[in-house]
Design an enzyme around this catalytic site. Structure first.
Site, PDB file in Angstrom:
ATOM      1  CB  CYS A 253      -1.309   2.912   8.809  1.00  0.00           C
ATOM      2  SG  CYS A 253      -1.833   1.665   7.614  1.00  0.00           S
TER       3      CYS A 253
ATOM      4  CB  CYS B  33      -2.431   6.736   5.609  1.00  0.00           C
ATOM      5  SG  CYS B  33      -1.539   7.273   4.131  1.00  0.00           S
TER       6      CYS B  33
ATOM      7  CB  CYS C 147       5.881   5.077   4.302  1.00  0.00           C
ATOM      8  SG  CYS C 147       6.967   6.388   3.708  1.00  0.00           S
TER       9      CYS C 147
ATOM     10  CB  CYS D 107      -0.928  -0.010   1.217  1.00  0.00           C
ATOM     11  SG  CYS D 107      -2.146   1.326   1.227  1.00  0.00           S
ATOM     12  CB  CYS D 108       3.818   2.237   2.017  1.00  0.00           C
ATOM     13  SG  CYS D 108       3.137   2.512   3.671  1.00  0.00           S
TER      14      CYS D 108
END
Length: 241
Positions: A210, A207, A233, A126-127
């Site tokens: 998280c 985010c 990240c 995702c990062c």
């Protein structure tokens, strides 16, 4: 000269990072930013900011050196509304002249995170698609970048130099040597606004999925990826090509 040769020529023309680091080891944040500006010029220098809880201090110092230095902001699609509002407030109050909000590629999101749940199943991936890849794209025109990491944040940041080699470009860490008290002093002296979520117990803001609140006895970044081994990240743990 073809594109590859031009890039190699540009990189080889930069002074060695260790040489710059030795010269700036005891320099103030403003002196480090001024040196970065002198080394590569404004058109080839960018500052990357999350507009998080401590970001205003670095942005204030940069604005005093040159408010027209490009600022890259990664709008991941998962940010708090308070962070977006804080970004806009700091742009206005500090007179920042070139803030670029960079978003992930829609095609990549549709392919790799169609249900917006990748943050749960694979936060590293995702990062990568929401931060690492967009930053790599945004930094293409630049020969050096500035960030706000500090040694007191610990973990992988405990031994960061003031200047380091980041693959295709130089990476300046003007706040590497500063203490938490010195950052607080910049906030107080300049009467900088605080991130709206600080009063709610968020000492480090990333985010939404998280990021969690921290208690007084925890490290400021303990609320990032809570319960996982992950602490970064990825934009600071891999070379940005």
């Amino acid at each position: 000269m073809n594109a590859v040769a031009a890039q190699v020529s540009s990189v080889s023309a930069l002074p060695p990072s260790d040489e710059l680091d030795r010269g700036l080891r005891d320099a103030s944040p403003a002196e480090v930013i001024a040196a970065a500006l002198k080394t590569v010029g404004r058109d080839k220098l960018a500052l990357v900011s999350s507009f998080g809880t401590e970001s205003a201090a670095l942005l204030k110092v940069m604005a005093e050196v040159d408010p027209a230095i490009p600022v890259i902001f990664l709008d991941t699609g998962w940010l708090f509304e308070e962070t977006l509002a804080y970004r806009d407030a700091l742009i206005a109050s500090l007179g920042l002249k070139d803030v670029r909000s960079i978003k992930p590629a829609e095609e990549t999101l549709s392919r790799e995170d169609p249900d917006r749940d990748l943050w749960f199943s694979d936060p590293d991936a995702c990062c990568r698609i929401r931060k690492v890849e967009p930053l790599a794209r945004a930094l293409k025109p630049f020969s050096a970048w500035i960030n706000g990491r500090k040694r007191f944040q610990g973990n992988t940041r405990a031994d960061i130099p003031v200047v380091e080699d980041d693959g295709a470009r130089l990476k300046f860490n003007p706040f590497a040597n500063v203490s938490r008290a010195e950052i607080e002093a910049i906030f107080v002296r300049a009467k900088l606004p605080r991130h709206p979520l600080v009063v709610s117990g968020f000492l480090s803001v990333g985010c939404m999925p998280c990021t969690s609140r921290t208690t007084e006895d925890e490290d400021s970044r303990a609320g990032r990826w809570r319960g996982r081994a992950k602490t970064e990240c990825g934009i600071h743990t891999m070379k940005i090509s």
